[in-house]
Design a protein around this motif. Sequence first.
Motif, PDB file in Angstrom:
ATOM      1  N   ASP A 141     -20.407  12.611 -28.219  1.00  0.00           N
ATOM      2  CA  ASP A 141     -20.813  12.481 -29.632  1.00  0.00           C
ATOM      3  C   ASP A 141     -22.333  12.420 -29.753  1.00  0.00           C
ATOM      4  OD1 ASP A 141     -18.174  12.461 -30.391  1.00  0.00           O
ATOM      5  OD2 ASP A 141     -18.033  10.269 -30.560  1.00  0.00           O
TER       6      ASP A 141
ATOM      7  N   LYS B 295     -23.707  15.828 -29.244  1.00  0.00           N
ATOM      8  CA  LYS B 295     -23.467  16.658 -30.424  1.00  0.00           C
ATOM      9  C   LYS B 295     -24.451  16.301 -31.529  1.00  0.00           C
ATOM     10  CE  LYS B 295     -20.963  19.549 -32.904  1.00  0.00           C
ATOM     11  NZ  LYS B 295     -21.634  19.412 -34.201  1.00  0.00           N
ATOM     12  N   GLU B 296     -24.687  15.005 -31.732  1.00  0.00           N
ATOM     13  CA  GLU B 296     -25.665  14.578 -32.740  1.00  0.00           C
ATOM     14  C   GLU B 296     -27.052  15.077 -32.382  1.00  0.00           C
ATOM     15  OE1 GLU B 296     -25.522  10.471 -34.103  1.00  0.00           O
ATOM     16  OE2 GLU B 296     -23.546  10.275 -33.169  1.00  0.00           O
TER      17      GLU B 296
ATOM     18  N   ASP C 101     -18.270   8.844 -26.316  1.00  0.00           N
ATOM     19  CA  ASP C 101     -19.520   8.434 -26.964  1.00  0.00           C
ATOM     20  C   ASP C 101     -20.675   9.320 -26.504  1.00  0.00           C
ATOM     21  OD1 ASP C 101     -18.165   6.443 -28.262  1.00  0.00           O
ATOM     22  OD2 ASP C 101     -18.745   4.854 -26.854  1.00  0.00           O
TER      23      ASP C 101
END
Length: 529
Positions: free
Chosen positions: A301, A304-305, A298
């Motif tokens: 992620d 990355k976002e 998480d």
Amino acid sequence: MEETLNDGQKKGFPKKIVAIIIAAVLVIGGGVAAYVMLNLSDKEKYFLSEKKSMEFLTDKVEERFKPEFDWLEQTENNPTETVIDLSAEYNDPTASSGYGAMSPQEIINNSTITLTTSADMEKKQIASEIKGSFGDIEIDDVQFYLTDEKATIGLPFLEELLQVKDKDIGKFLHELDPMTFTGEENPNFEVFFKRGLSEEDQKYFNEEYLKMIYDKLPDSAFKITDETVKINDESVDTKKMTMHLSEDEVKDILKAIFEKMQKDDRLKEIMQEQIQMQQFGMPADASLDMNFDEMMNDFDDALKEAQDGLKDFKIPDGITSTIWTKDKLIVKREFSVEMGPTKDQLAKFTVNGTQKLEDNNQSFDYKLAFSDDYEESSASVTGDFSTKDDKATDSIKLSAENMELAYEGNSTLKDGKREFERQFSIDDQYGDSGKLIWTGNANYEKDKMSAEHSFSVEFPSLNITQEMASLHIKNKGKTIKSVEMPKEDNIKDLGSMNVDELKNYFETDVAPQAQQWFLGIMGGPGMSF
């Protein structure tokens, strides 16, 4: 990177992505000051002033509380024993006594708890014993032992000690409650013997992150000029040092931070250790098993976002941080940044204030402000710390909206003995006010210490006076040769037992002895309540 709602309206980035970007921006604006070069470019002079100011304040705190810091170091490097006695007073003139039994007021005034703890942080050993009296009831022989591998408890109604090893915790919890625990829980008892980030971890962050950020800050972003400013109605000749980073420069640094964090296995190990420390070696929600791999997925992620979102994220005016220095110490500061997921969703954060750093007096007066399309809010923080001879006076006030939090302290320190009175107060616009009063004394020597503390509260709106209730703590500490740990020949290893063995043991051994002990301390079958 915008998401579309069902009604066609647009919303910005997820809040967690915005939070990551904001946190990183603030690190760029202030955190790099912990990493300082020794050259004399405008960039290096800026951060050298930040570093010297922080070191000055750190030195003054260490001077102010030198006996306390010395004793803390003693406990970290040597085995020590600490005895803490707790008692309380409750004086309510309207309280009535019980009939044939002690009243709650009498029970409180005749109750004490004594906690004796021996610890050797280097050998990773802790031994504690609890004794207490509650009115006419005496409880003792409650013992607890901890190492980096196992936890052991002694109960007054059992001859043997109960033990569970960290490697067996998951299995043990699953046997007790298979619906909540998976059996894969893996707490680390070693975290109980660590205090925050280790020097090695701090060095890692300094070298791998702060140095990287520092190196990426362009020299062209810094400018130094001479300027005379008003500080507490006094004209002061200063060096004005400004750091201004454009939107693209901020984004380049943020991108580098996010990319490095995503690939940094060492960072993730440190994060796991800190999470375990905060949760005492166990997950906050055991049903989720605190699956760290899932958490890191998480985390990756989200990073990355955040990287993907940087392209559209807006920081139109970049970051501007200005400090004014006198004798290489900061006397005034201004910081501002405006940012948001879109140009129509910008929030502005500013910090403005002055400070005075002198040998016998340190003070500051800062205002923090936040504004966006929906609201504006601000808070002010002021503080004054002064010393003269053996006396010290301190005050801190935080004012926000219609509430004020304050701290006032007075103390004397002579020959290692400190006497003090400290008050924490709260006031709001509705007339609700109250304070916590903390008085006491402490005496520190090289290999021992003693202290007495008294706490009371005062809330006029609730008709609570300082004399009504108080808590007293006596504390004694000394250096010892070693921590006495239990022998292995009188231990029941719960972690090695299956569910049937556990059930049988608690039903046939523990429960009857506990019941007999309870009846004994309560006065037998004929006791009344």
